[in-house]
Design an enzyme around this catalytic site. Structure first.
Site, mmCIF file in Angstrom:
data_model
loop_
_atom_site.group_PDB
_atom_site.id
_atom_site.type_symbol
_atom_site.label_atom_id
_atom_site.label_comp_id
_atom_site.label_asym_id
_atom_site.label_seq_id
_atom_site.Cartn_x
_atom_site.Cartn_y
_atom_site.Cartn_z
ATOM 1 C CD GLU A 1 33.670 39.738 43.919
ATOM 2 O OE1 GLU A 1 34.585 40.044 44.685
ATOM 3 O OE2 GLU A 1 32.459 39.733 44.261
ATOM 4 C CG ASP B 1 38.419 41.981 48.463
ATOM 5 O OD1 ASP B 1 37.244 41.572 48.270
ATOM 6 O OD2 ASP B 1 38.896 42.983 47.884
#
Lengths: 484, 636
Positions: free
Chosen positions: B98, B294
Site C-alpha cells: 500500500e 480502510d
C-alpha cells in the site's frame, strides 16, 4: 483524410427490413468485419468495438459473436483446430493519436455456446509509437500455404502499411522479426494467396462518413510476400497503386475491410462492410459478394439478382428446358431470293406460354438441355424464398417456368426434373453461386434420401443434352451454367 | 528540462518552509464542481486558489507536506544504499505494498523519477514474487530488512503499482533502465492467468469485474470499498496496452455501480469490506458494518474518479455532500475516525486499534484529509470549511500521544495534491519520438538537381504550413478548393519565386520558405511540418520549383498525386486540380499536353489537408507515360 477507427457501431434494436439485394438479411450491422469464420456449422465475423455477428446459415445475420479486448478492426484465421483473432487498440493520448498496439488471442471455438469457448489472454505482436510512419491497427492475417508461415499486414493512412511474421503455433511475433513497409495510404489491409501470387488488399477513400464515404478496396500483387506489390499498370502500392476490387453499388457505398472465404474449389466469396446501405437507413452493414478472378486479379462479382432467365450450360451452350414437344411457330416462309427488300418490316411475336402450355403433360415433366430458342419451356423465373434462409452470401431460390408454378426439383435418384406446383420442399430449393470464372453452379438444397444439406451435387451436364445431378468439379464445364 | 526541475524541487524541499499558514481566504466565492473530467479537459481545479489562497502559498504548502512525508523528522521514506528505498508504516514497523505503491504514485506525480525507481527496485526485489503460483503478485507486508511478513497480496497494492507504473511509462518512457510499462503489464497479465491453482486468484473477480480483497481463494469472495478507484481502470484501458480495453471499461463501470450499492444512503458511510453486491459480510450473527481506517479513503477515491472521469457526476455529487454533511454534523473539528455505517458509534469490539496504540476513537487528520477532498464534487457551503480545516490542521500527535506519520501523512499529502490540482492523469509523453526532418529531407547541396530515375521532382522550395482549419476533408469540392487556392495569403503568391530562407508574412505570422531535397520520391509535407515543429493538420502548403530546360519539351504532361487536394500551375497557368479527399497516388492526375519551354519554367503547387499525412509526388511524363528527365532543377 480520415482514420476514425474507434467508431462504435450499435448492433441492437434495429428495424426489421425487407431483404436487400446488396446485403445480408437480418441485422447485419457491423464496421470493419473480420474474415468470416465457420465454426460448429455457424458463421462468425467480428467488428470494431467488440462483439460481432453470428449466422446460422451465412445469410441471416444478427449480433451475438463475442470477442474480448475491445479495440478496432479485428481479423480471424483458423490454424489447425484453433482460431486466431488479431485486433488493434489505439492507445490514444489525450489528443487521440497513433500510439497503437495489435494483439492476438486464440480460441478453440468461436461459438459462445460451446464448452470449448475460451479466449486465451492477449499477446502484443506489433505496435507503433505514435510518431513513426505507422499506426498499428487493422491487422490482416495470412497463413502462407507454400511455407506454412503466418503473416500479418497492418496500418492505416498514418504512414505505411507493414507486414510482420507471426508464429503459427503461438500467435506471437517471431522473435527478432522486423516489420517491412509494403504500401502507403491504405487502411484495413488483408493478404491472400493464389496460384503463386500474394495479393495485398487495401482500402482507399474516406471512411466513417455515412452515405458520403468513398471507401473502396484495391489490390496489388507480388510473387514475394514482402513485396513489392504491383498493380495492373505496374505501380507499386508503395506508390499508391492498386487495382479496383469493389467500389460502390447503386444502393450501397463505401466497401471496406476485405476478407476472402473459399467455399469450394472455384467457389469464393469476399466479405466487407458497406459504410452505408441506402436500404437500411445508411447504416454500415456486412456484405458478402462472389469473388471472381479475372486474368489473375480478384474482383467482386455481383450478387445474383432475381429475374427471368434462360439457364445455359457452359458445356455446350444449350438451354435447360422442359422435355415437351417442340411447338413450331407458324411463319409464311419465303425463299430468300424472292424477298422484296422494300416490303414493310414486320415484328414477329415470341411464342407465348398460352400457345404451348396446353400441349404439356400435367404431372412431373423431366428436363433436358437443348438448342436455345427463346421458347416458354426454356424460360425460368428465379425467385428468392425469404422464409427458406440461405447459405454464405445468398438466399435459397425457387426456379419455376415463367408464368407457372412448375418448379425445378432434385429427385431421389439424383436426377433433376420438374413438379407441377412449387410446394417449398427442400429439394425444390436451389443454391446459386457465382464461380471464380464468372459462371455459376446451381445446387439443390437436398437430394431426397441423401444426407442433408447437400453441398456436393450440382446441376451437371451428363451429356450435351442431358442434365443430371453430379459431384461438383470446378475443372469441368459440366458443372457450370450461365444465366441470360 | 527535467534536471532543472529536479534541482528546483530539491531546493524547495531543502529550504525552510515559507510562512504559509492560516491565511484568511475569501469566504464569498461559491465553489462549483466541474461537469467534465480531466480525461476530457486535461484541466484540474486548484480548490485552494479558488478559495483565495495564493498560488505561491499553495505550492509552498504542497511542498511542505511532501517534504514532511519524504524528508522530515517524521518521514516514512527511507533510502537503502544508492538504488533502493522503502516507505514504512512506522506504527506497524513494516513495509506495505500500500505505502510503497502510494510512494510511487506520489513520486511520478511530482516527477521524481529518483524516488520512484528506488521504491520500485525495493518492491521488485523484496516484495514481488518473480515466479511460482503467486508470480507477478507482491507479498503485502515485509520487515524493513526485506524479509516477508506475508507471502499473500492485498489487491490495492497491485492496483496502485499498476497505475503508477503506467504513469511512469507515460512520463519517462521505458528505456531509462526500467521498462515501466512491461512491469505493469506483467502484473496484469500474471493476474489474468491465475485460475485458483494453489488457491491463487485474479486481482479482479471474473464474475463481477470487481477488485478482490486479496487475490486468493479466501479474499476473492469479497471486496473492499476503498479499493475502488474506477478512473484507474480508465487509465489502464487507455495505456496499459494489454489488449483489454473493453474489460477495463467494464471494470470501471462495475466499480461505479458497486459503490452506489455499498454506500449507506443516509450517512454515505460504507463498511470496510463487503460482498460484491454491496451487502455487508455476516459471520454467523455478526454483521461487519463499520467504517474504519480502510474506509477513510473512499471519499478521496470517489473524488478522484469525479475529477478525472466525471462519468458518474450526479451520484458522486450527492455522495460528496452527504458524507460531508454527516461528518459536519459530528463537528468538523471533533468527528471521530470510526463509525458504524448507520452513523452510530462502534462498540468496544468493533473499534480497530492501529499499531501498538490502544484502541480509541480520535479525530484523525487522515480522515479529515479525505473528507476535505470530497469538496471537489460538492457545491454546498460547508465544503469550504473542510478545505480550510485541512489547510489549518497540523499533523502532530493526538492528545493521547497517537501519531501516524504513515497513513495520516500519506492521505494528507494525497489530499493536498488532489485539492491543488496536482494529482493528475499522466498521458503518454515519451513513448515515441517525432522523426527528425533529416529523415525525410536534406538541404540542397549542389546547384543543379536532376529529376530522379523515375522522373520525380524531389527539389522544392516549400513554405511552412499556413493555418487553414479543416476538421475533415469532406468539403474539398472543386469550388471550395478554387476559393481556398486563389485566396491571397501573401503578396504576389502566383509569381513570387522564393529562395531558401525567404520569409512571407501571412496575417501576423511570418512563415519561412525552405529549399529541400526530398529523400523519397514523394515530398512528405507532414514531416516537413512536424520536423519544423509546425502544425501538421488543418494546413495549406505552397511549393515552388524551377525547371531549366536546354530546349523546348513539347507534349509533356504534369503527373501529380497528392494527399489531400492540390492545385498546380506551370509558368502561371493553371495546369491541374486534384479535388476531394485524396490519397497520394503516383500519376493520379495528369495534365493535358503542355510545353516545357527552353530556359526557366516555374512549377508552383499548393496542397491542402485537414487531418492526414500531407504529401505529394510530381513528375513530367511524355506521350507514352514515360518520365521526362532531360532538365535540371535549380532552387538555390
Amino acid at each position: 483524410m480520415t482514420s476514425f477507427h474507434n467508431i462504435f457501431i450499435a448492433l441492437s434494436a434495429m428495424l426489421t427490413l425487407s431483404q436487400s439485394a446488396n446485403a445480408q438479411i437480418g441485422q447485419p450491422y457491423i464496421h470493419d468485419p473480420s474474415t468470416i469464420m465457420e465454426c460448429n456449422g455457424k458463421y462468425f465475423t467480428f467488428g470494431t468495438g467488440g462483439g460481432g455477428l453470428i449466422s446460422d446459415d451465412g445469410w441471416n445475420w444478427k449480433s451475438g459473436a463475442v470477442r474480448p479486448g475491445g479495440g478496432a478492426a479485428p481479423d480471424a484465421i483458423k490454424i489447425g483446430d484453433r482460431y486466431l483473432i488479431a485486433y488493434g487498440n489505439s492507445g490514444g493520448g489525450l489528443n487521440g493519436g497513433h500510439n497503437a498496439h495489435i494483439f492476438t488471442m486464440w480460441n478453440k471455438s468461436l461459438d459462445p455456446k460451446s464448452p470449448d469457448f475460451k479466449f486465451t489472454e492477449p499477446i502484443e505482436v506489433a505496435s507503433s509509437d505514435g510518431y513513426e510512419d505507422n499506426d498499428a491497427i487493422d491487422p490482416g492475417l495470412l497463413l502462407d500455404p507454400t511455407s506454412g508461415k503466418l503473416w500479418m499486414s497492418y496500418g492505416t493512412y498514418f504512414g505505411n502499411i507493414r507486414i510482420v511474421e507471426l508464429d503459427p503455433k503461438t500467435g506471437d511475433r517471431i522473435p527478432g522479426n522486423k516489420p517491412v513497409d509494403i504500401a502507403i495510404d491504405c487502411e484495413a489491409t488483408d493478404l491472400i494467396y493464389r496460384d503463386g501470387w500474394y495479393y495485398l488488399l487495401g482500402t482507399h477513400g474516406t471512411c466513417c462518413d455515412g452515405v458520403n464515404s468513398t471507401y473502396n478496396i484495391v489490390v496489388g500483387r507480388s510473387q514475394n510476400i514482402l513485396g513489392p506489390y504491383i498493380d495492373n499498370v505496374g505501380r507499386t502500392m508503395f506508390e499508391g497503386g492498386g487495382r479496383m476490387v469493389i467500389s460502390a453499388n447503386n444502393r450501397a457505398v463505401g466497401p471496406g475491410h476485405f476478407g476472402r472465404e473459399i467455399i469450394d474449389n472455384g467457389v469464393e466469396v469476399m466479405s466487407c462492410h458497406y459504410e452505408a446501405d441506402f436500404n437500411r437507413s445508411g447504416r454500415s452493414v456486412l456484405a458478402i459478394r462472389p469473388l471472381l478472378w479475372k486474368n489473375g486479379w480478384p474482383v467482386a462479382g455481383d450478387s445474383f439478382k432475381e429475374g427471368d432467365y434462360a439457364i445455359i450450360s457452359e458445356r455446350r451452350g444449350y438451354a435447360l428446358e422442359l422435355s415437351v414437344d417442340f411447338v413450331r411457330i407458324p411463319q409464311k416462309q419465303q425463299a430468300f431470293w424472292h424477298i422484296n427488300p422494300n416490303d414493310p418490316i414486320e415484328s414477329l411475336p415470341n411464342q407465348q406460354l398460352a400457345d404451348v402450355i396446353g400441349t404439356w403433360q400435367k404431372g412431373d415433366i423431366s428436363v433436358r438441355t437443348n438448342d436455345y430458342m427463346c421458347r416458354p419451356n426454356q424460360l425460368w423465373t428465379i425467385t428468392a424464398i425469404p422464409e427458406a434462409g440461405g447459405y454464405l452470401g445468398g438466399p435459397y431460390y425457387k426456379i419455376t417456368i415463367k408464368g407457372t408454378n412448375r418448379a425445378l426439383t432434385a429427385t431421389a435418384n439424383a436426377e433433376v426434373s420438374t413438379v407441377p406446383e412449387f410446394t417449398g420442399k427442400l429439394e425444390q430449393q436451389w443454391r446459386i453461386e457465382q464461380l471464380t470464372d464468372g459462371t455459376y453452379r446451381i445446387m439443390p438444397r437436398v437430394i431426397p434420401g441423401k444426407a442433408e444439406p447437400n453441398t456436393h451435387y450440382v446441376l451437371y451436364s451428363a451429356g450435351d443434352s442431358t442434365p443430371t445431378l453430379a459431384l461438383y468439379d470446378f475443372n469441368t464445364d459440366n458443372s457450370k451454367w450461365n444465366f441470360k | 528540462m527535467k534536471n532543472v526541475k529536479h534541482i528546483l524541487l530539491s531546493i524547495i524541499i531543502a529550504c525552510p518552509v515559507l510562512g504559509a499558514n492560516a491565511a484568511t481566504p475569501d469566504t464569498q466565492t461559491h465553489l462549483v464542481p466541474w461537469t467534465k473530467g480531466a480525461f476530457q479537459t486535461n484541466n484540474y481545479r486548484n480548490l485552494f486558489v479558488e478559495m483565495g489562497y495564493s498560488k505561491k502559498q499553495v505550492d509552498n504548502k504542497l511542498n511542505e507536506v511532501f517534504k514532511e512525508v519524504f524528508y522530515g523528522p517524521h518521514k516514512v521514506y527511507f533510502e537503502v544504499g544508492d538504488s533502493m528505498a522503502y516507505i514504512s508504516d512506522i506504527k506497524n514497523h513494516d513495509v506495505r505494498t500500500e505505502g510503497m505503491s502510494y510512494g510511487m504514485m506520489i513520486a511520478v506525480q511530482f516527477d521524481r523519477k529518483d524516488i520512484f525507481d528506488k521504491i520500485w527496485r525495493w518492491s521488485k526485489k523484496y516484495m514481488q514474487h518473480q515466479n511460482g503460483p503467486r508470480g507477478g503478485y507482491f507479498g503485502w507486508s515485509c520487515k524493513t530488512d526485506g524479509t516477508r511478513n506475508s507471502e499473500g497480496s492485498a489487491s490495492d497494492g497491485e492496483l496502485y503499482y499498476i497505475t503508477s507504473l503506467i504513469f511512469a511509462a507515460n512520463r519517462w518512457g521505458n528505456d531509462t533502465g526500467i521498462n515501466y510499462r512491461k512491469e505493469a503489464q506483467k502484473i496484469i497479465n500474471c493476474s489474468f492467468l491465475k485460475n485458483g491453482e494453489n488457491d491463487i486468484m485474479p486481482l479482479i473477480d471474473k464474475q463481477t469485474n470487481l477488485i478482490t480483497f486479496t487475490p486468493d481463494k479466501f479474499g476473492s469472495r469479497f471486496t473492499d470499498p476503498s479499493y475502488h478507484i474506477p478512473a484507474f481502470y480508465d487509465v489502464w484501458s487507455r495505456w496499459a496496452y494489454d489488449g483489454r480495453t473493453d474489460f477495463w471499461q467494464k471494470a470501471a463501470a462495475s466499480s461505479r455501480e458497486y459503490l452506489h450499492k455499498v454506500v449507506n444512503s443516509t450517512t454515505a458511510l460504507n463498511p470496510d469490506i463487503s460482498n460484491y453486491d454491496g451487502t455487508p459480510i455476516k459471520i454467523r450473527d455478526y454483521v461487519m458494518n463499520t467504517f474504519r481506517y480502510d474506509s477513510w479513503r473512499v471519499p478521496a477515491n470517489i473524488a478522484l474518479d469525479y475529477q478525472w472521469s466525471c462519468t458518474d457526476m450526479k451520484w458522486q455529487r450527492e455522495y460528496g455532500e452527504k458524507i460531508q454533511n454527516f461528518f459536519y454534523s459530528k463537528g468538523i473539528n471533533t468527528f471521530v475516525d470510526q463509525y458504524n455505517v448507520d452513523g452510530t458509534l462502534p462498540n468496544e469490539k468493533e473499534i480497530l486499534a492501529a499499531g501498538d496504540y490502544p484502541k480509541a476513537l480520535r479525530h484523525s487528520i487522515g480522515l479529515l484529509a479525505t473528507t476535505a477532498t470530497a469538496s471537489l464534487m460538492c457545491g454546498h457551503d460547508i465544503s469550504r470549511e473542510f478545505v480550510n480545516a485541512l489547510w489549518n490542521a497540523k499533523h502532530e500527535p493526538s492528545p493521547d500521544g497517537y501519531f501516524d506519520a504513515y497513513y495520516d501523512g500519506l492521505l494528507r499529502l494525497f489530499a493536498f495534491m488532489q485539492l491543488s490540482g496536482n494529482y493528475r492523469i499522466i498521458p503518454p509523453l515519451h513513448d515515441g519520438k517525432e522523426p527528425q526532418l533529416e529523415t525525410y529531407f536534406s538541404k540542397c547541396k549542389t546547384r543543379d538537381a536532376a529529376p530522379d530515375d523515375n522522373g520525380f521532382i524531389r527539389r522544392w522550395t516549400l513554405l511552412e504550413p499556413i493555418d487553414k482549419p479543416n476538421v475533415s476533408n469532406a468539403g474539398f469540392t472543386d469550388s471550395y478548393l478554387r476559393d481556398a487556392f486563389y485566396h491571397e495569403y501573401f503578396k504576389n503568391q502566383q509569381t513570387y519565386v522564393p529562395k531558401d530562407g525567404s520569409v512571407v508574412k501571412i496575417g501576423s505570422n511570418k512563415l519561412t520558405w525552405h529549399s529541400m531535397d526530398s529523400k523519397q520520391y514523394n515530398v512528405k509535407l507532414f514531416r516537413l511540418a512536424s520536423g519544423l515543429g509546425k502544425q501538421t493538420y488543418g494546413v495549406l502548403f505552397w511549393a515552388v520549383t524551377i525547371i531549366d530546360c536546354k530546349e523546348d519539351i513539347p507534349n509533356a504532361r504534369l503527373a501529380v498525386g497528392s494527399n489531400s487536394a492540390s492545385m498546380w500551375w506551370l509558368n502561371g497557368n493553371e495546369t491541374l486540380l486534384l479535388s476531394g479527399d485524396r490519397r497520394m497516388v503516383k500519376d493520379d492526375c495528369v495534365s493535358q499536353r503542355l510545353t516545357l519551354h527552353k530556359g526557366r519554367n516555374i512549377l508552383r503547387g499548393v496542397v491542402i489537408n485537414g487531418p492526414g499525412m500531407s504529401n505529394f509526388c510530381a513528375r513530367f511524363v511524355d506521350e507514352s507515360g514515360k518520365p521526362i528527365k532531360n532538365y535540371t532543377i535549380n532552387n538555390m
